[in-house]
Write a protein that holds these residues in place. Structure first.
Motif, PDB file in Angstrom:
ATOM      1  N   ALA A 128       0.855  -1.154   0.064  1.00  0.00           N
ATOM      2  CA  ALA A 128       0.064  -0.015   0.051  1.00  0.00           C
ATOM      3  C   ALA A 128       0.862   1.219  -0.120  1.00  0.00           C
ATOM      4  O   ALA A 128       0.575   2.342   0.529  1.00  0.00           O
ATOM      5  CB  ALA A 128      -0.918  -0.142   1.182  1.00  0.00           C
TER       6      ALA A 128
ATOM      7  N   ALA B 108       3.413   2.927  -5.244  1.00  0.00           N
ATOM      8  CA  ALA B 108       3.264   2.156  -6.556  1.00  0.00           C
ATOM      9  C   ALA B 108       1.809   1.656  -6.397  1.00  0.00           C
ATOM     10  O   ALA B 108       1.147   1.492  -7.201  1.00  0.00           O
ATOM     11  CB  ALA B 108       4.353   1.208  -6.558  1.00  0.00           C
TER      12      ALA B 108
ATOM     13  N   ASN C 277      -1.994  -5.278   3.265  1.00  0.00           N
ATOM     14  CA  ASN C 277      -0.692  -4.703   3.688  1.00  0.00           C
ATOM     15  C   ASN C 277      -0.636  -4.922   4.891  1.00  0.00           C
ATOM     16  O   ASN C 277      -1.393  -5.169   5.810  1.00  0.00           O
ATOM     17  CB  ASN C 277      -0.738  -3.216   3.402  1.00  0.00           C
TER      18      ASN C 277
ATOM     19  N   THR D 102       0.876  -3.110   7.128  1.00  0.00           N
ATOM     20  CA  THR D 102       0.110  -1.809   7.943  1.00  0.00           C
ATOM     21  C   THR D 102      -1.354  -1.653   7.195  1.00  0.00           C
ATOM     22  O   THR D 102      -1.366  -1.184   6.347  1.00  0.00           O
ATOM     23  CB  THR D 102       0.878  -0.419   7.765  1.00  0.00           C
TER      24      THR D 102
ATOM     25  N   LYS E 243      -3.122   1.387   5.898  1.00  0.00           N
ATOM     26  CA  LYS E 243      -2.497   2.109   4.713  1.00  0.00           C
ATOM     27  C   LYS E 243      -3.255   1.437   3.796  1.00  0.00           C
ATOM     28  O   LYS E 243      -3.844   2.021   2.771  1.00  0.00           O
ATOM     29  CB  LYS E 243      -1.093   1.900   4.557  1.00  0.00           C
TER      30      LYS E 243
ATOM     31  N   LEU F  55       6.059  -5.605  -9.392  1.00  0.00           N
ATOM     32  CA  LEU F  55       6.470  -4.350  -9.801  1.00  0.00           C
ATOM     33  C   LEU F  55       7.965  -4.097  -9.907  1.00  0.00           C
ATOM     34  O   LEU F  55       8.391  -3.314 -10.531  1.00  0.00           O
ATOM     35  CB  LEU F  55       5.929  -3.113  -8.817  1.00  0.00           C
TER      36      LEU F  55
HETATM   37  P1  NDP Z   1       6.762   2.200  -0.704  1.00  0.00           P
HETATM   38  O1  NDP Z   1       7.913   2.576   0.190  1.00  0.00           O
HETATM   39  O2  NDP Z   1       5.961   3.624  -0.823  1.00  0.00           O
HETATM   40  O3  NDP Z   1       5.925   1.174  -0.017  1.00  0.00           O
HETATM   41  C1  NDP Z   1       6.552  -0.183   0.413  1.00  0.00           C
HETATM   42  C2  NDP Z   1       5.423  -1.227   0.431  1.00  0.00           C
HETATM   43  O4  NDP Z   1       6.364  -2.229   0.803  1.00  0.00           O
HETATM   44  C3  NDP Z   1       4.458  -0.844   1.592  1.00  0.00           C
HETATM   45  O5  NDP Z   1       3.411  -1.256   1.347  1.00  0.00           O
HETATM   46  C4  NDP Z   1       5.477  -1.592   2.708  1.00  0.00           C
HETATM   47  O6  NDP Z   1       4.297  -2.163   3.927  1.00  0.00           O
HETATM   48  C5  NDP Z   1       5.519  -2.794   2.288  1.00  0.00           C
HETATM   49  N1  NDP Z   1       6.728  -3.335   2.971  1.00  0.00           N
HETATM   50  C6  NDP Z   1       8.215  -3.191   3.274  1.00  0.00           C
HETATM   51  N2  NDP Z   1       8.979  -3.818   3.904  1.00  0.00           N
HETATM   52  C7  NDP Z   1       7.874  -4.654   4.122  1.00  0.00           C
HETATM   53  C8  NDP Z   1       8.035  -5.845   5.142  1.00  0.00           C
HETATM   54  N3  NDP Z   1       9.219  -6.118   5.782  1.00  0.00           N
HETATM   55  N4  NDP Z   1       7.115  -6.736   5.312  1.00  0.00           N
HETATM   56  C9  NDP Z   1       5.665  -6.254   4.792  1.00  0.00           C
HETATM   57  N5  NDP Z   1       5.558  -5.385   3.744  1.00  0.00           N
HETATM   58  C10 NDP Z   1       6.660  -4.689   3.736  1.00  0.00           C
HETATM   59  O7  NDP Z   1       7.411   1.722  -2.094  1.00  0.00           O
HETATM   60  P2  NDP Z   1       6.813   1.923  -3.643  1.00  0.00           P
HETATM   61  O8  NDP Z   1       5.371   1.852  -3.458  1.00  0.00           O
HETATM   62  O9  NDP Z   1       7.351   3.143  -4.272  1.00  0.00           O
HETATM   63  O10 NDP Z   1       7.660   0.906  -4.489  1.00  0.00           O
HETATM   64  C11 NDP Z   1       7.122  -0.254  -4.205  1.00  0.00           C
HETATM   65  C12 NDP Z   1       7.866  -1.320  -5.079  1.00  0.00           C
HETATM   66  O11 NDP Z   1       7.779  -1.016  -6.432  1.00  0.00           O
HETATM   67  C13 NDP Z   1       9.520  -1.145  -5.281  1.00  0.00           C
HETATM   68  O12 NDP Z   1      10.222  -2.214  -5.189  1.00  0.00           O
HETATM   69  C14 NDP Z   1       9.740  -0.151  -6.332  1.00  0.00           C
HETATM   70  O13 NDP Z   1      10.902  -0.261  -6.993  1.00  0.00           O
HETATM   71  C15 NDP Z   1       8.604  -0.930  -7.282  1.00  0.00           C
HETATM   72  N6  NDP Z   1       8.183   0.191  -8.460  1.00  0.00           N
HETATM   73  C16 NDP Z   1       8.404  -0.277  -9.731  1.00  0.00           C
HETATM   74  C17 NDP Z   1       7.993   0.517 -10.902  1.00  0.00           C
HETATM   75  C18 NDP Z   1       7.754   0.202 -12.061  1.00  0.00           C
HETATM   76  O14 NDP Z   1       7.710   0.754 -13.072  1.00  0.00           O
HETATM   77  N7  NDP Z   1       8.110  -1.262 -12.277  1.00  0.00           N
HETATM   78  C19 NDP Z   1       7.273   1.772 -10.511  1.00  0.00           C
HETATM   79  C20 NDP Z   1       7.206   2.283  -9.143  1.00  0.00           C
HETATM   80  C21 NDP Z   1       7.491   1.342  -8.212  1.00  0.00           C
HETATM   81  P3  NDP Z   1       4.162  -1.021   5.159  1.00  0.00           P
HETATM   82  O15 NDP Z   1       2.926   0.052   4.472  1.00  0.00           O
HETATM   83  O16 NDP Z   1       3.475  -1.815   5.993  1.00  0.00           O
HETATM   84  O17 NDP Z   1       5.290  -0.018   5.313  1.00  0.00           O
END
Ligand code: NDP
Length: 278
Positions: free
Chosen positions: A131, A134, A154, A156, A159, A219
């Motif tokens: 959440a 992206a 998610n 959290t 979110k 993604l």
């Molecule tokens: P954010 O940092 O905004 O969100 C990260 C997400 O991952 C949150 O939902 C978070 O949960 C979750 N998360 C992180 N660590 C954990 C964990 N240990 N256990 C469970 N959930 C976890 O990142 P973005 O949304 O910007 O990007 C997400 C991915 O998408 C990235 O890898 C990015 O590279 C990729 N991406 C690819 C694109 C493409 O064009 N292919 C475009 C944009 C992004 P919580 O909310 O609980 O912290």
């Protein structure tokens, strides 16, 4: 200042961005005299840079982390996706006014359309894990595509609850431990977390409840096959990596700045894959 059109990617940091590789490949392919460069801009300098974009000779640019929301607040006009998401990833000028769009959702859908024809099935349910920024664009795009339910789960939970409405009435939310409830109906499951990226831990979810028709997509594109996709593939499901989303989300900006709708070709994909590997 050079006389030919230039665009840039604004981020902080921005050294990891593959956008210059993609756009400069297209410029060379279509024989366009133009340029595309990186602009590493701190949050403190962002507004000043954007206000001076045209005067500095830029015809527009891409916006990446952490500036997408700030860019939305600065544009004179936002397209429908950017307005719904409150985030801009593409800037361009029309009649001297600064426009902002969001092409992440378009890129996400185009990647699936190209790589896994028929991926939507009956559009019953799409499950989005994550959440963050992206996931917001993905949930919004899936709602627009007409899925009956878009389940956002998610770690959290709050979110997930905050972003599920971006899918309109289709949006439902849950915690990670609710995923299994949604999987039996899912046509699509998306890893939109950052887990599975090179150097990070894997996303640990059980995909055993998915029907055979389901498509799994990530993604992440470094690595191209994440543990999540490897698990789905081992179960016999169709899988789609995240690189195509990156390539397809870039195309609308290029067309706005340089006047040619560029193609996402196997050659471009191979170029970026080689860069990722280097
Ligand atoms: P954010 O940092 O905004 O969100 C990260 C997400 O991952 C949150 O939902 C978070 O949960 C979750 N998360 C992180 N660590 C954990 C964990 N240990 N256990 C469970 N959930 C976890 O990142 P973005 O949304 O910007 O990007 C997400 C991915 O998408 C990235 O890898 C990015 O590279 C990729 N991406 C690819 C694109 C493409 O064009 N292919 C475009 C944009 C992004 P919580 O909310 O609980 O912290």
């Amino acid at each position: 200042m050079s006389g030919f059109p230039r665009a840039c990617v604004l981020g902080w940091p921005v050294s990891q961005s593959r956008s210059p590789l993609i756009h400069n490949h297209w410029l060379a392919t279509y024989g366009i005299a133009g340029g595309y460069e990186r602009a590493e801009i701190t949050p403190a300098d962002f507004e000043g840079f954007v206000r001076g974009l045209g005067a500095a000779g830029f015809v527009g640019g891409n916006v990446t982390v952490p500036h997408k929301e700030a860019a939305f607040r600065l544009v004179d006009e936002a397209d429908a996706s950017a307005a719904d998401l409150g985030a801009v990833n593409t800037l361009w000028f029309e009649d001297g006014r600064l426009f902002g769009g969001n092409t992440d959702g378009v890129g996400f859908l185009a990647n699936l359309d190209e790589a896994a024809p028929g991926w939507e099935g009956e559009r019953k349910l799409a499950a989005v894990i994550g959440a963050g920024g992206a996931a917001r664009a993905v949930a919004h795009a899936l709602g627009k595509r007409g899925f009956e339910r878009v389940a956002v789960v998610n770690r959290t939970r709050e979110k997930a609850e905050a972003i599920a409405p971006l899918a309109g009435r289709a949006g439902v939310a849950g915690g990670l431990d609710d995923l299994w409830r949604f999987l039996p109906d899912a046509d699509l499951v998306v890893n939109a977390t950052s887990l599975g990226m090179a150097g990070k831990g894997a996303l640990e979810v059980h995909l055993g409840e998915l029907p055979e028709r389901a498509v799994a997509t990530d993604l992440i594109y470094v690595p191209l096959e994440t543990p999540f996709l490897a698990d789905a593939r081992a179960r016999g499901l169709r899988t789609v990596d995240g690189l195509g989303m990156l390539l397809h989300q870039a195309a609308p900006g290029f067309e706005r700045w340089f006047g040619v709708r560029p193609e996402v070709t196997p050659e471009l994909r191979a170029l970026v894959v080689a860069d990722i590997g280097s």
